[in-house]
Every structure is written in C-alpha cells, then in structure tokens.
Design a protein around this motif. Structure first.
Motif, PDB file in Angstrom:
ATOM      1  N   ALA A   1       0.838  -1.204   0.000  1.00  0.00           N
ATOM      2  CA  ALA A   1       0.000   0.000   0.000  1.00  0.00           C
ATOM      3  C   ALA A   1       0.873   1.254   0.000  1.00  0.00           C
ATOM      4  N   CYS A   2       1.975   1.197   0.728  1.00  0.00           N
ATOM      5  CA  CYS A   2       2.925   2.323   0.786  1.00  0.00           C
ATOM      6  C   CYS A   2       3.509   2.591  -0.603  1.00  0.00           C
ATOM      7  N   TRP A   3       3.863   1.528  -1.321  1.00  0.00           N
ATOM      8  CA  TRP A   3       4.402   1.651  -2.677  1.00  0.00           C
ATOM      9  C   TRP A   3       3.365   2.249  -3.620  1.00  0.00           C
ATOM     10  N   ARG A   4       2.121   1.763  -3.535  1.00  0.00           N
ATOM     11  CA  ARG A   4       1.056   2.285  -4.399  1.00  0.00           C
ATOM     12  C   ARG A   4       0.788   3.767  -4.090  1.00  0.00           C
ATOM     13  N   GLU A   5       0.849   4.114  -2.811  1.00  0.00           N
ATOM     14  CA  GLU A   5       0.631   5.511  -2.414  1.00  0.00           C
ATOM     15  C   GLU A   5       1.748   6.399  -2.949  1.00  0.00           C
ATOM     16  N   LEU A   6       2.971   5.893  -2.886  1.00  0.00           N
ATOM     17  CA  LEU A   6       4.109   6.649  -3.434  1.00  0.00           C
ATOM     18  C   LEU A   6       3.910   6.911  -4.922  1.00  0.00           C
ATOM     19  N   LEU A   7       3.486   5.902  -5.646  1.00  0.00           N
ATOM     20  CA  LEU A   7       3.241   6.061  -7.090  1.00  0.00           C
ATOM     21  C   LEU A   7       2.157   7.100  -7.361  1.00  0.00           C
ATOM     22  N   SER A   8       1.105   7.092  -6.535  1.00  0.00           N
ATOM     23  CA  SER A   8      -0.001   8.038  -6.760  1.00  0.00           C
ATOM     24  C   SER A   8       0.463   9.483  -6.519  1.00  0.00           C
ATOM     25  N   TYR A   9       1.308   9.685  -5.499  1.00  0.00           N
ATOM     26  CA  TYR A   9       1.830  11.032  -5.242  1.00  0.00           C
ATOM     27  C   TYR A   9       2.775  11.474  -6.360  1.00  0.00           C
ATOM     28  N   LEU A  10       3.618  10.555  -6.831  1.00  0.00           N
ATOM     29  CA  LEU A  10       4.521  10.885  -7.940  1.00  0.00           C
ATOM     30  C   LEU A  10       3.726  11.243  -9.190  1.00  0.00           C
ATOM     31  N   ASP A  11       2.652  10.505  -9.428  1.00  0.00           N
ATOM     32  CA  ASP A  11       1.806  10.765 -10.599  1.00  0.00           C
ATOM     33  C   ASP A  11       1.177  12.158 -10.500  1.00  0.00           C
ATOM     34  N   ALA A  12       0.667  12.488  -9.318  1.00  0.00           N
ATOM     35  CA  ALA A  12       0.037  13.807  -9.115  1.00  0.00           C
ATOM     36  C   ALA A  12       1.041  14.936  -9.320  1.00  0.00           C
TER      37      ALA A  12
ATOM     38  N   LYS B   1       2.018  15.374 -12.995  1.00  0.00           N
ATOM     39  CA  LYS B   1       0.953  16.066 -13.748  1.00  0.00           C
ATOM     40  C   LYS B   1       1.071  17.572 -13.536  1.00  0.00           C
ATOM     41  N   TRP B   2       1.387  17.968 -12.294  1.00  0.00           N
ATOM     42  CA  TRP B   2       1.577  19.393 -12.023  1.00  0.00           C
ATOM     43  C   TRP B   2       2.792  19.928 -12.773  1.00  0.00           C
ATOM     44  N   LEU B   3       3.873  19.158 -12.822  1.00  0.00           N
ATOM     45  CA  LEU B   3       5.060  19.571 -13.570  1.00  0.00           C
ATOM     46  C   LEU B   3       4.756  19.682 -15.063  1.00  0.00           C
ATOM     47  N   ASN B   4       3.890  18.805 -15.566  1.00  0.00           N
ATOM     48  CA  ASN B   4       3.455  18.899 -16.965  1.00  0.00           C
ATOM     49  C   ASN B   4       2.756  20.228 -17.226  1.00  0.00           C
ATOM     50  N   GLU B   5       1.925  20.650 -16.271  1.00  0.00           N
ATOM     51  CA  GLU B   5       1.217  21.931 -16.392  1.00  0.00           C
ATOM     52  C   GLU B   5       2.212  23.092 -16.416  1.00  0.00           C
TER      53      GLU B   5
ATOM     54  N   GLU C   1      15.860   5.585  -8.285  1.00  0.00           N
ATOM     55  CA  GLU C   1      15.875   6.003  -9.697  1.00  0.00           C
ATOM     56  C   GLU C   1      14.710   6.940  -9.994  1.00  0.00           C
ATOM     57  N   LYS C   2      13.510   6.573  -9.516  1.00  0.00           N
ATOM     58  CA  LYS C   2      12.326   7.398  -9.744  1.00  0.00           C
ATOM     59  C   LYS C   2      12.454   8.753  -9.056  1.00  0.00           C
ATOM     60  N   LEU C   3      12.981   8.746  -7.820  1.00  0.00           N
ATOM     61  CA  LEU C   3      13.126   9.992  -7.070  1.00  0.00           C
ATOM     62  C   LEU C   3      14.158  10.914  -7.701  1.00  0.00           C
ATOM     63  N   GLU C   4      15.253  10.348  -8.162  1.00  0.00           N
ATOM     64  CA  GLU C   4      16.288  11.165  -8.800  1.00  0.00           C
ATOM     65  C   GLU C   4      15.727  11.841 -10.058  1.00  0.00           C
ATOM     66  N   LYS C   5      14.978  11.074 -10.847  1.00  0.00           N
ATOM     67  CA  LYS C   5      14.375  11.617 -12.071  1.00  0.00           C
ATOM     68  C   LYS C   5      13.368  12.720 -11.730  1.00  0.00           C
ATOM     69  N   PHE C   6      12.515  12.453 -10.724  1.00  0.00           N
ATOM     70  CA  PHE C   6      11.497  13.428 -10.328  1.00  0.00           C
ATOM     71  C   PHE C   6      12.130  14.702  -9.767  1.00  0.00           C
TER      72      PHE C   6
ATOM     73  N   ASN D   1       2.606  17.199  -1.048  1.00  0.00           N
ATOM     74  CA  ASN D   1       2.824  15.999  -1.852  1.00  0.00           C
ATOM     75  C   ASN D   1       4.301  15.614  -1.921  1.00  0.00           C
ATOM     76  N   ARG D   2       5.146  16.609  -2.088  1.00  0.00           N
ATOM     77  CA  ARG D   2       6.586  16.321  -2.179  1.00  0.00           C
ATOM     78  C   ARG D   2       7.119  15.776  -0.850  1.00  0.00           C
ATOM     79  N   ASN D   3       6.601  16.303   0.259  1.00  0.00           N
ATOM     80  CA  ASN D   3       6.998  15.787   1.575  1.00  0.00           C
ATOM     81  C   ASN D   3       6.552  14.337   1.750  1.00  0.00           C
ATOM     82  N   GLN D   4       5.343  14.048   1.282  1.00  0.00           N
ATOM     83  CA  GLN D   4       4.826  12.671   1.370  1.00  0.00           C
ATOM     84  C   GLN D   4       5.685  11.720   0.542  1.00  0.00           C
ATOM     85  N   ILE D   5       6.072  12.162  -0.643  1.00  0.00           N
ATOM     86  CA  ILE D   5       6.931  11.343  -1.507  1.00  0.00           C
ATOM     87  C   ILE D   5       8.244  11.031  -0.787  1.00  0.00           C
TER      88      ILE D   5
END
Length: 255
Positions: free
Chosen positions: A110-121, A124-128, A186-191, A163-167
């Motif tokens: 659940a922690c992993w899935r939550e991390l993915l959802s925050y990264l996705d959110a 999306k903001w960075l895309n904007e 790897e995901k965090l470095e990219k983000f 969100n960034r704090n949660q990530i």
C-alpha cells in the motif's frame, strides 16, 4: 495401537508447521521489483489462509488425544499431553506470525502504491508548468497582457509542498527496509531533477516577465507623452490654419 496413530498425526502436523516456517518465515526475501513484492503478498496471503484451514485438523487431533487420555491409563497421559500442548502452541504461533508478516507486506505494498499516486500527481503538475512556460515564452501585447501571463504562472507555482513531503517520507520508509530501493531511488532522482529544473525555469521566466512588464510600462508612458505632445501641436496647427497664418510666421517647431 492408538498411541502410535496419534503420535503419527502429531508428527505429521509438526512437520507441516516446520516446513511452513522455513518456507515463509525463515527465508530471506528480497523485493527488487513491484512484481516480486506483489507476488510475496499473494504468497503470504495463501499461506495464512492455508494455515487457518489447518485449524480443523488441529482440533480433530486435540479431540482425539483428549478422548484417548480420558480412557487411557495415567502413565500414557503426560507424554502425549505434552506433545499436544507443544503442537497447539507451535500452530498458534505460526498463524500469528504468518498473519503479522502478511499484514506488514500488505502495508508495504500500500505504501508503494501511495508513493506512485503522489509521484503521478506531482508529475501532472510539472506537466502543467511545462505547458505554462511554453505559453509564456513569447508573450505579445502590452503591460496588461504580460501581467496576466505572469499572474497565471505565479498562481500555478503556488503549489503546496505536502505531496513532495509525502513522496520523501514514503520513499524513506520503503528504502530503509531495503524494499524496491534501486527503483525508488531512480524514480526519485528523475522526479527531483525535473522538479528543480522546472522551478529554476519558472523563476527565470517570472523575472523575464517582470522586466517585460516594466519595459512595456515605460513604452506606454513614452507613447502617452508623445500623444499628448502631438495633441498640443495639432491644436496649435489647427488654430494657425484657421487663421490662415503663413508657415514662415510661426515658431520653428510648428513649421
């Protein structure tokens, strides 16, 4: 002989418990991919359910031993009763440990899935922000139009840090346990790299727009002064024309 039969049942159940402990509790697990983690959660769930189903067999063995003890001579009681007590304790511990480990892995998943959802959110903001930076790259118009573009960029940049704090916290929790650490890093470095780059671009764009607004305001002021000056000259020339004054008779600037 009933004692032999009972001891056989007790021994078989002990063997099953030992095998389950070795397979699911004493083996070292490494979760390097989400698939491995998800598979482990499913395996532990099946093992937990299988152990719970063995409760019927443990109860049958318990009833059989107690019935035998009730009828057998006292000399046969102690050893058999001790074996039964050990079996029941081992079985209950196995069920408790399997359930505990399954719950822990479920929480990790659940922690992993939550991390993915925050990264996705956040992505999306960075895309904007990327789209807004492109839209404000060459703003045309006067100070008012440029000011509107600056306001819209600044509104977008007023994004909470939650969100960034949660990530950061979720990633720390998982990697501290050695779970999906390479993938998460790897995901965090990219983000984080993308986040920093876009933040810097946005700050530069804000300064650029502020300078453009200042330049446009100065240009507007200069144009207004020219228009006011032209209006005065136009009024004078109109008066000269109405009075049929010759150009040679008026001041140099009017000529």
């Amino acid at each position: 002989d009933k004692t032999v039969s009972l001891r056989k049942d007790l021994s078989e159940m002990h063997e099953w418990i030992t095998q389950a402990e070795e397979e699911y509790l004493e083996r070292d697990f490494e979760y390097k991919t989400p698939d491995e983690l998800q598979k482990a959660v499913e395996e532990l769930k099946r093992a937990k359910e299988e152990a719970m189903q063995k409760e019927v067999k443990v109860k049958l063995i318990t009833d059989s031993v107690n019935n035998f003890i009730a009828k057998a001579p006292p000399a046969a009681h102690e050893a058999l009763k001790k074996e039964l007590d050990v079996l029941i304790t081992s079985y209950q511990q196995l069920c408790s440990r399997l359930n505990g480990k399954w719950k822990t892995l479920e929480e990790v998943w659940a922690c992993w899935r939550e991390l993915l959802s925050y990264l996705d959110a956040e992505n999306k903001w960075l895309n904007e922000i990327e789209l807004k930076l492109k839209a404000t790259e060459n703003v045309q118009g006067g100070a008012e139009e440029i000011s509107e573009s600056l306001d819209s960029l600044e509104r977008l940049m007023r994004h909470p840090e939650d969100n960034r704090n949660q990530i950061r916290e979720l990633a720390q929790t998982l990697t501290d346990g050695g779970i999906l650490d390479e993938l998460i890093n790897e995901k965090l470095e990219k983000f984080n790299t993308r986040w920093e780059e876009l933040q810097q671009q946005a700050v530069r764009r804000q300064k650029s727009l502020e300078q453009s607004i200042q330049s446009a305001q100065e240009t507007d002021k200069t144009l207004r002064l020219i228009q006011e000056s032209l209006a005065v000259i136009d009024k004078q020339l109109t008066a000269y024309t109405a009075d049929r004054v010759d150009a040679a008779q008026v001041p140099q600037e009017a000529q």
